[in-house]
Design a protein around this motif. Structure first.
Motif, PDB file in Angstrom:
ATOM      1  N   GLN A 154      31.350  47.809 -33.085  1.00 32.58           N
ATOM      2  CA  GLN A 154      30.352  47.263 -32.160  1.00 32.58           C
ATOM      3  C   GLN A 154      30.715  47.492 -30.688  1.00 32.58           C
ATOM      4  N   ARG A 205      30.249  46.488 -26.952  1.00 33.78           N
ATOM      5  CA  ARG A 205      29.808  45.096 -26.858  1.00 33.78           C
ATOM      6  C   ARG A 205      30.942  44.144 -27.191  1.00 33.78           C
ATOM      7  N   PRO A 212      29.487  44.258 -22.708  1.00 31.67           N
ATOM      8  CA  PRO A 212      28.123  44.458 -23.196  1.00 31.67           C
ATOM      9  C   PRO A 212      27.130  44.648 -22.050  1.00 31.67           C
ATOM     10  N   SER A 213      26.111  45.471 -22.287  1.00 35.43           N
ATOM     11  CA  SER A 213      25.046  45.615 -21.288  1.00 35.43           C
ATOM     12  C   SER A 213      24.136  44.387 -21.302  1.00 35.43           C
ATOM     13  N   ASP A 214      24.068  43.715 -22.437  1.00 32.47           N
ATOM     14  CA  ASP A 214      23.240  42.514 -22.580  1.00 32.47           C
ATOM     15  C   ASP A 214      24.140  41.386 -23.096  1.00 32.47           C
ATOM     16  N   TYR A 215      24.699  40.622 -22.164  1.00 29.77           N
ATOM     17  CA  TYR A 215      25.657  39.577 -22.529  1.00 29.77           C
ATOM     18  C   TYR A 215      25.017  38.523 -23.418  1.00 29.77           C
ATOM     19  N   ARG A 216      23.834  38.032 -23.034  1.00 24.10           N
ATOM     20  CA  ARG A 216      23.152  36.999 -23.806  1.00 24.10           C
ATOM     21  C   ARG A 216      22.818  37.504 -25.209  1.00 24.10           C
ATOM     22  N   GLY A 217      22.320  38.736 -25.304  1.00 22.78           N
ATOM     23  CA  GLY A 217      21.984  39.298 -26.610  1.00 22.78           C
ATOM     24  C   GLY A 217      23.206  39.437 -27.498  1.00 22.78           C
ATOM     25  N   THR A 218      24.350  39.775 -26.890  1.00 25.88           N
ATOM     26  CA  THR A 218      25.597  39.901 -27.653  1.00 25.88           C
ATOM     27  C   THR A 218      26.034  38.554 -28.212  1.00 25.88           C
ATOM     28  N   ASN A 223      24.069  36.018 -28.814  1.00 27.73           N
ATOM     29  CA  ASN A 223      23.100  35.696 -29.868  1.00 27.73           C
ATOM     30  C   ASN A 223      23.500  36.330 -31.190  1.00 27.73           C
ATOM     31  N   THR A 224      23.898  37.609 -31.126  1.00 27.74           N
ATOM     32  CA  THR A 224      24.300  38.326 -32.342  1.00 27.74           C
ATOM     33  C   THR A 224      25.511  37.668 -32.988  1.00 27.74           C
ATOM     34  N   ILE A 281      23.881  29.056 -24.731  1.00 31.84           N
ATOM     35  CA  ILE A 281      23.328  29.945 -25.757  1.00 31.84           C
ATOM     36  C   ILE A 281      23.697  29.430 -27.149  1.00 31.84           C
TER      37      ILE A 281
END
Length: 416
Positions: free
Chosen positions: A41, A44, A62-68, A70-71, A98
């Motif tokens: 991964q 991220r 990660p380019s998307d901290y919040r999305g990471t 969440n995952t 989050i």
């Protein structure tokens, strides 16, 4: 003429990080044992599972901290595994916000990379998470079959998921996503709901005991103060997962009368036996006939028929799980069970306005309402009845609230 100036070598020096070594060192530092690192991964995050059964997530870039995040929370919820989440950020406030959106958030211990020096704190919190998770897993394995364990795991890791199941069960049935004759799902969901409210004997009967004349589960309401005002109730529960309750086809002699007789024969201490059905819907007005067929048994064994719709049970549990609602009810009643007790107790139900609330049956409504009110041994609890009872309680003056309010009153005679 050109210009020159010195540039620190460190500003333009990059090092390739060996994440296996980094994560292994972290695991060893906090006493988690050996681990195997998975870098699929990247960039991220990297992850590892330790020999102690704890997952480690190290967020990298990660380019998307919040999305990471969440995952990671979703994966933790799915695997139901205690997790150490390490963030490169200096603070964890945004990350915890989050996490709060996920039921599995309680399984995650989050710490900034710069705080890994606090190894005693990390070890303490991970051990606490792991201990309660192991206790729950062991009890689940001992008390539930392999077939139902995945559902039980979801229900225990996320109590609010019980509400989802109760609200969506009828749709699943109508959409043929639950096979005809398969009632285990509602059995386990209802059992989980009751177990939050009262002591419940788990996995006692139902489809797990084919050939035995046993109800799906038992619950007991007792110990409410003052005891002279609150009888002990034994709930003998049968769940009906069909789109309607199918009371017209229920066998009374040799089945439901045996449920009541067994309760008295085994000398289970209770003043009343609540012969309880959890249903998704009704088939006409067949519950009237079923009640009449069971009347002699109710008279003999101090029993009565209590029919709870699935959404009514869900509404009770939703109130219990809401700290705002349940705390207000405790302030008024001192005990959440007092607030819902009239929904389960025949004399209190019949002496309250709750007995005047009838379900909608379409045609012949007035005739049905009249027949229902002639039968004090029949209690039908719908969502509307539950909401009416909760509103009644919240409108009352609360002794506990007055006691606690007194703490904040200014002292009339402050100490010198």
């Amino acid at each position: 003429m050109g210009h020159s100036h010195a540039v620190p070598v460190s500003d333009h020096t990059y090092h390739e990080i060996e994440y296996q070594a980094v994560v292994t060192a972290i695991a060893d530092h906090v006493g988690l044992g050996d681990c195997e690192v998975d870098e699929r991964q990247m960039p991220r995050y990297v992850t590892a599972t330790t020999e102690d059964g704890i997952n480690i997530y190290l967020i990298v870039s990660p380019s998307d901290y919040r999305g990471t995040v969440n995952t990671i929370c979703m994966e933790t919820l799915i695997t139901d595994t205690p997790t150490l989440l390490i963030t490169p950020e200096d603070t964890v406030g945004d990350l915890l916000e989050i996490q709060s959106l996920f039921a599995g958030g309680h399984l995650i211990y989050t710490i900034p990379f710069t705080m890994l020096t606090e190894d005693d704190l990390i070890t303490h919190h991970l051990a606490a998470i792991q201990s309660i998770e192991k206790l729950e897993s062991d009890l689940t394995a001992n008390r539930h079959s392999e077939e139902t364990t995945p559902l039980i795991t979801r229900l225990r890791s996320n109590p609010r998921y019980i509400l989802t199941e109760l609200n969506e069960m009828k749709l699943l049935r109508l959409n043929n996503e639950i096979a005809s004759g398969k009632g285990t799902r509602l059995e386990k969901v209802a059992e989980a709901a009751f177990s939050h409210l009262f002591p419940t004997y788990p996995d006692a009967g139902g489809e797990d005991d084919v050939g035995e004349i046993l109800p799906d589960t038992l619950f007991r309401i007792s110990g409410i103060v003052p005891p002279k005002e609150y009888d002990t109730i034994l709930g003998v529960v049968d769940t009906k997962s069909g789109a309607t309750g199918n009371f017209g086809s229920e066998k009374t002699t040799g089945k439901h009368d045996v449920y009541l007789r067994r309760a008295r024969r085994e000398s289970v201490p209770a003043d009343w036996i609540a012969h309880t059905f959890v249903v998704l819907g009704f088939d006409g007005q067949k519950e009237i006939d079923f009640h009449d067929d069971m009347y002699e048994a109710y008279d003999e064994y101090d029993g009565y028929l209590l029919i709870l719709t699935a959404d009514a049970l869900g509404t009770i549990l939703a109130a219990y799980l809401s700290f705002v609602v349940s705390n207000d009810l405790r302030l008024m009643q001192s005990d959440f069970r007092k607030a819902i007790y009239p929904l389960f107790h025949k004399p209190m139900f019949n002496s309250s306005p709750l007995s005047d609330i009838t379900r909608e049956v379409g045609r012949n409504e007035e005739e049905y309402d009249s027949e229902y009110k002639k039968r004090p041994e029949l209690l039908i609890v719908t969502r509307e009845v539950v909401l009416a009872q909760l509103e009644r309680c919240l409108d009352m003056d609360g002794d506990i609230e007055r006691i606690l309010e007194g703490y904040y009153q200014p002292e009339l005679f402050p100490p010198a």
